[in-house]
Scaffold this active site. Structure first.
Site, PDB file in Angstrom:
ATOM      1  N   SER A  16      28.754  45.063  43.477  1.00  0.00           N
ATOM      2  CA  SER A  16      28.637  44.758  44.909  1.00  0.00           C
ATOM      3  C   SER A  16      29.742  45.414  45.718  1.00  0.00           C
ATOM      4  CB  SER A  16      28.650  43.242  45.143  1.00  0.00           C
ATOM      5  OG  SER A  16      29.876  42.673  44.723  1.00  0.00           O
ATOM      6  N   ASN A  88      31.095  46.590  33.952  1.00  0.00           N
ATOM      7  CA  ASN A  88      32.253  46.868  34.809  1.00  0.00           C
ATOM      8  C   ASN A  88      32.845  45.612  35.451  1.00  0.00           C
ATOM      9  OD1 ASN A  88      33.803  48.631  36.948  1.00  0.00           O
ATOM     10  ND2 ASN A  88      32.513  47.233  38.132  1.00  0.00           N
ATOM     11  N   TYR A 154      45.145  39.401  31.764  1.00  0.00           N
ATOM     12  CA  TYR A 154      44.295  40.551  32.130  1.00  0.00           C
ATOM     13  C   TYR A 154      44.471  41.687  31.112  1.00  0.00           C
ATOM     14  CZ  TYR A 154      42.616  44.579  34.834  1.00  0.00           C
ATOM     15  OH  TYR A 154      41.965  45.720  35.238  1.00  0.00           O
TER      16      TYR A 154
HETATM   17  P1  NAP Z   1      36.439  44.369  42.739  1.00  0.00           P
HETATM   18  O1  NAP Z   1      36.445  45.310  43.890  1.00  0.00           O
HETATM   19  O2  NAP Z   1      37.155  43.061  42.851  1.00  0.00           O
HETATM   20  O3  NAP Z   1      34.918  44.099  42.329  1.00  0.00           O
HETATM   21  C1  NAP Z   1      34.614  43.249  41.257  1.00  0.00           C
HETATM   22  C2  NAP Z   1      33.106  43.139  41.124  1.00  0.00           C
HETATM   23  O4  NAP Z   1      32.816  42.313  39.970  1.00  0.00           O
HETATM   24  C3  NAP Z   1      32.433  42.489  42.315  1.00  0.00           C
HETATM   25  O5  NAP Z   1      31.158  43.070  42.490  1.00  0.00           O
HETATM   26  C4  NAP Z   1      32.276  41.031  41.868  1.00  0.00           C
HETATM   27  O6  NAP Z   1      31.243  40.414  42.593  1.00  0.00           O
HETATM   28  C5  NAP Z   1      31.959  41.242  40.388  1.00  0.00           C
HETATM   29  N1  NAP Z   1      32.195  40.098  39.512  1.00  0.00           N
HETATM   30  C6  NAP Z   1      33.343  39.397  39.363  1.00  0.00           C
HETATM   31  N2  NAP Z   1      33.158  38.409  38.467  1.00  0.00           N
HETATM   32  C7  NAP Z   1      31.877  38.499  38.034  1.00  0.00           C
HETATM   33  C8  NAP Z   1      31.076  37.766  37.131  1.00  0.00           C
HETATM   34  N3  NAP Z   1      31.557  36.709  36.444  1.00  0.00           N
HETATM   35  N4  NAP Z   1      29.794  38.143  36.926  1.00  0.00           N
HETATM   36  C9  NAP Z   1      29.278  39.203  37.600  1.00  0.00           C
HETATM   37  N5  NAP Z   1      29.976  39.939  38.469  1.00  0.00           N
HETATM   38  C10 NAP Z   1      31.261  39.584  38.694  1.00  0.00           C
HETATM   39  O7  NAP Z   1      37.046  45.061  41.415  1.00  0.00           O
HETATM   40  P2  NAP Z   1      37.388  46.602  41.104  1.00  0.00           P
HETATM   41  O8  NAP Z   1      38.774  46.881  41.537  1.00  0.00           O
HETATM   42  O9  NAP Z   1      36.277  47.468  41.536  1.00  0.00           O
HETATM   43  O10 NAP Z   1      37.412  46.518  39.489  1.00  0.00           O
HETATM   44  C11 NAP Z   1      36.226  46.740  38.724  1.00  0.00           C
HETATM   45  C12 NAP Z   1      36.625  46.892  37.264  1.00  0.00           C
HETATM   46  O11 NAP Z   1      37.595  47.930  37.156  1.00  0.00           O
HETATM   47  C13 NAP Z   1      37.268  45.649  36.653  1.00  0.00           C
HETATM   48  O12 NAP Z   1      36.809  45.473  35.338  1.00  0.00           O
HETATM   49  C14 NAP Z   1      38.744  45.962  36.663  1.00  0.00           C
HETATM   50  O13 NAP Z   1      39.438  45.304  35.638  1.00  0.00           O
HETATM   51  C15 NAP Z   1      38.710  47.459  36.435  1.00  0.00           C
HETATM   52  N6  NAP Z   1      39.906  48.177  36.898  1.00  0.00           N
HETATM   53  C16 NAP Z   1      40.187  48.281  38.231  1.00  0.00           C
HETATM   54  C17 NAP Z   1      41.310  49.002  38.629  1.00  0.00           C
HETATM   55  C18 NAP Z   1      41.649  49.201  40.089  1.00  0.00           C
HETATM   56  O14 NAP Z   1      42.691  49.833  40.383  1.00  0.00           O
HETATM   57  N7  NAP Z   1      40.856  48.705  41.006  1.00  0.00           N
HETATM   58  C19 NAP Z   1      42.156  49.588  37.674  1.00  0.00           C
HETATM   59  C20 NAP Z   1      41.829  49.434  36.331  1.00  0.00           C
HETATM   60  C21 NAP Z   1      40.697  48.745  35.955  1.00  0.00           C
HETATM   61  P3  NAP Z   1      31.102  38.779  42.682  1.00  0.00           P
HETATM   62  O15 NAP Z   1      32.478  38.251  42.912  1.00  0.00           O
HETATM   63  O16 NAP Z   1      30.129  38.527  43.792  1.00  0.00           O
HETATM   64  O17 NAP Z   1      30.537  38.341  41.368  1.00  0.00           O
END
Ligand code: NAP
Length: 257
Positions: A16, A88, A154
């Site tokens: 999303s 993801n 985490y």
């Molecule tokens: P984000 O912007 O917070 O988005 C997280 C997404 O996951 C949202 O769509 C959220 O929607 C969904 N979500 C959360 N809990 C969920 C659940 N139980 N079931 C289904 N959907 C769920 O996060 P992001 O920064 O894009 O990160 C995405 C991935 O990349 C994660 O695994 C994170 O650990 C990894 N990552 C991110 C970074 C970074 O710098 N951003 C760096 C390394 C790794 P809802 O809340 O509506 O469910």
């Protein structure tokens, strides 16, 4: 150079917003039919509309087995196949170790690791029947390679994904299903909006390329791992971090021109 992915079907969890939405858009731009998944149905469906093409949304909580089974069933009902799973969805609420509760630890592990397992498990029957599949986990440099105060739970969850991936890759290899991970560094997402320019500049200064990663940087890596050309790569994490993990000390960064 790359064979077309047009007509293939991908489920992207956590689509999303942020990295997941970027992956979904990149897949859709390549002709993939994408199912965008998040817990919030309206946001999952809005993401599908934003992406356009044949994308469609679905609400599922990846930590709940009934929910991930329903996710796979809905995708099969809509399209008849599941070729790509981008597992993801992930959360990263910080909690210092001294005050971290068991509930906080479990919440992160349940979403990030159990959610990975359940998402993969629910898509396996379809991929097994097809004898074809691409599984792409979003891990992180935090945990598998580095640490950051406040993220012990985490980091554990992101390292656990890689342990899961290696055995999954072996078990699924005879079925022509690959299982790989992406290790993003610091990626600019909506979540960083409002952190302030000084904070962002400090983060950028720790990266040899002197910029945060973009969502597109991660999405391009996901598209490669989903491609036909990546068919002999399995059980690997592709780090996408602008060189962030490379400096052996602050001195190495200071020594850069
Ligand atoms: P984000 O912007 O917070 O988005 C997280 C997404 O996951 C949202 O769509 C959220 O929607 C969904 N979500 C959360 N809990 C969920 C659940 N139980 N079931 C289904 N959907 C769920 O996060 P992001 O920064 O894009 O990160 C995405 C991935 O990349 C994660 O695994 C994170 O650990 C990894 N990552 C991110 C970074 C970074 O710098 N951003 C760096 C390394 C790794 P809802 O809340 O509506 O469910």
């Amino acid at each position: 150079m790359f064979q077309s992915l047009a007509g293939r079907v991908a489920i992207v969890t956590g689509a999303s917003k942020g990295i997941g939405k970027g992956m979904a858009k990149r897949f859709a731009d390549a002709g993939v039919i994408v199912m965008t998944v998040s817990r919030n149905r309206a946001e999952a469906e809005q993401a599908a509309r934003d992406i356009g093409g044949d994308a469609f949304g679905f609400a599922a909580d990846v930590s709940d087995p009934a929910s991930t089974v329903a996710m796979a069933e809905f995708c099969l009902k809509q399209t008849g196949q599941i070729d790509i799973l981008a597992a993801n969805a992930g959360i990263f609420p910080p909690a210092p170790l001294a005050t971290m509760t068991a509930e906080q630890f479990d919440h992160v592990m349940h979403t990030n690791m159990r959610g990975t397992f359940l998402s993969v498990k629910s898509c396996l029957p379809a991929m097994t029947a097809q004898k074809d599949g691409r599984i792409i986990l979003t891990s992180s440099i935090t945990g598998p390679i580095t640490g950051f105060p406040g993220w012990a739970h985490y980091g554990a969850s992101k390292a656990a994904q890689l342990g899961f991936m290696r055995t999954a890759a072996i078990e699924l290899a005879p079925l022509n299903i690959t299982c790989n991970a992406i290790g993003p560094g610091n990626i600019y997402t909506e979540g960083l909006d409002g952190m302030g320019q000084a904070y962002l500049e400090k983060m950028e200064a720790a990266i040899p390329m002197r910029r945060l990663g973009s969502i597109e940087d991660i999405a391009n890596a996901a598209l490669f791992l989903a491609s036909r050309e990546a068919s002999y790569i399995t059980g690997q994490m592709l780090v996408v971090d602008g060189g962030q993990i490379l400096p052996e000390s602050q001195g190495a960064l200071d020594a850069m021109a």
